[in-house]
Design a protein around this motif. Structure first.
Motif, PDB file in Angstrom:
ATOM      1  N   ASN A   3     103.292 187.441 -28.596  1.00 54.24           N
ATOM      2  CA  ASN A   3     102.655 187.251 -29.895  1.00 54.24           C
ATOM      3  C   ASN A   3     103.390 188.023 -30.983  1.00 54.24           C
ATOM      4  O   ASN A   3     104.114 188.971 -30.719  1.00 54.24           O
ATOM      5  CB  ASN A   3     101.170 187.631 -29.853  1.00 54.24           C
ATOM      6  N   ARG A   4     103.208 187.560 -32.213  1.00 54.82           N
ATOM      7  CA  ARG A   4     103.850 188.167 -33.381  1.00 54.82           C
ATOM      8  C   ARG A   4     102.793 188.920 -34.171  1.00 54.82           C
ATOM      9  O   ARG A   4     101.786 188.346 -34.584  1.00 54.82           O
ATOM     10  CB  ARG A   4     104.495 187.065 -34.228  1.00 54.82           C
ATOM     11  N   VAL A   5     103.039 190.200 -34.379  1.00 53.37           N
ATOM     12  CA  VAL A   5     102.126 191.040 -35.148  1.00 53.37           C
ATOM     13  C   VAL A   5     102.935 191.637 -36.295  1.00 53.37           C
ATOM     14  O   VAL A   5     103.970 192.273 -36.066  1.00 53.37           O
ATOM     15  CB  VAL A   5     101.516 192.148 -34.258  1.00 53.37           C
ATOM     16  N   SER A   6     102.475 191.447 -37.517  1.00 57.78           N
ATOM     17  CA  SER A   6     103.271 191.776 -38.703  1.00 57.78           C
ATOM     18  C   SER A   6     103.716 193.232 -38.768  1.00 57.78           C
ATOM     19  O   SER A   6     104.802 193.523 -39.250  1.00 57.78           O
ATOM     20  CB  SER A   6     102.497 191.408 -39.968  1.00 57.78           C
ATOM     21  N   GLU A  17     103.643 183.318 -30.153  1.00 60.68           N
ATOM     22  CA  GLU A  17     105.032 182.832 -30.076  1.00 60.68           C
ATOM     23  C   GLU A  17     105.271 181.972 -28.835  1.00 60.68           C
ATOM     24  O   GLU A  17     106.006 181.004 -28.901  1.00 60.68           O
ATOM     25  CB  GLU A  17     105.991 184.021 -30.054  1.00 60.68           C
ATOM     26  N   ARG A  50      92.001 180.424 -34.702  1.00 51.68           N
ATOM     27  CA  ARG A  50      92.332 181.742 -34.154  1.00 51.68           C
ATOM     28  C   ARG A  50      92.016 181.795 -32.669  1.00 51.68           C
ATOM     29  O   ARG A  50      91.259 180.998 -32.153  1.00 51.68           O
ATOM     30  CB  ARG A  50      91.485 182.828 -34.838  1.00 51.68           C
ATOM     31  N   SER A  82      99.190 180.372 -34.936  1.00 49.41           N
ATOM     32  CA  SER A  82     100.608 180.320 -35.284  1.00 49.41           C
ATOM     33  C   SER A  82     101.330 181.625 -34.930  1.00 49.41           C
ATOM     34  O   SER A  82     102.555 181.660 -34.896  1.00 49.41           O
ATOM     35  CB  SER A  82     100.790 180.011 -36.769  1.00 49.41           C
ATOM     36  N   MET A  83     100.585 182.674 -34.658  1.00 46.09           N
ATOM     37  CA  MET A  83     101.184 183.969 -34.307  1.00 46.09           C
ATOM     38  C   MET A  83     101.401 184.130 -32.801  1.00 46.09           C
ATOM     39  O   MET A  83     101.934 185.141 -32.353  1.00 46.09           O
ATOM     40  CB  MET A  83     100.319 185.099 -34.853  1.00 46.09           C
ATOM     41  N   TYR A  87      97.347 177.145 -38.740  1.00 49.88           N
ATOM     42  CA  TYR A  87      96.995 178.299 -39.576  1.00 49.88           C
ATOM     43  C   TYR A  87      95.498 178.428 -39.792  1.00 49.88           C
ATOM     44  O   TYR A  87      95.035 179.409 -40.373  1.00 49.88           O
ATOM     45  CB  TYR A  87      97.704 178.191 -40.933  1.00 49.88           C
ATOM     46  N   LEU A 113      94.122 186.790 -33.281  1.00 48.52           N
ATOM     47  CA  LEU A 113      95.338 186.334 -33.946  1.00 48.52           C
ATOM     48  C   LEU A 113      95.209 184.869 -34.315  1.00 48.52           C
ATOM     49  O   LEU A 113      94.602 184.079 -33.578  1.00 48.52           O
ATOM     50  CB  LEU A 113      96.553 186.485 -33.018  1.00 48.52           C
TER      51      LEU A 113
END
Length: 124
Positions: A103-106, A37, A74, A34-35, A71, A31
């Motif tokens: 974490n943020r996963v789209s 959280e 990773r 920035s993903m 950004y 990831l």
């Protein structure tokens, strides 16, 4: 998933102003930073302040607030990142460490939080 592999056994050590341990991403793909959280560290039942936590990977160290806008870096699957907590340090001996990552996963309709707890020894 891979929660029980998040904390690297035998990696607890003292650092200037605190302690650190190695942690792995609990997600099967890498990831962007920035993903991530949030990262929470609890030591012997006491949640450490967010402001005290640092994340270091491939020679670059970030506060959790800084990671929100990173950004171009990773945390790859299987990669060991150094999790640093600047809390004044720990006494020698065994400590129960809980490491939680949100974490943020789209493509997921929720924000997963995974955690691992291990007893780690800090050498004198």
């Amino acid at each position: 998933m891979m929660d029980n592999k998040m904390i690297v056994e035998g990696s607890l050590q003292s650092v200037d102003g605190g302690f650190s341990f190695l942690g792995r991403l609990p997600y099967y793909r890498g990831l962007g930073l920035s993903m991530i959280e949030d990262i929470q560290v609890t030591v012997d039942g006491e949640l450490q302040p967010r402001e005290a936590v640092r994340f270091s990977v491939r020679g670059k160290t970030y506060t959790l607030d800084e990671m929100e806008t990173v950004y171009d870096n990773r945390w790859n699957f299987g990669e060991k990142a150094q999790i640093i907590v600047l809390n004044g340090g720990l006494s020698a001996g065994n400590h129960t460490i809980t490491f939680a990552v949100r974490n943020r996963v789209s493509y997921l309709p929720f924000v997963p939080t995974t955690k691992d707890t291990k007893e780690l020894a800090l050498a004198a």
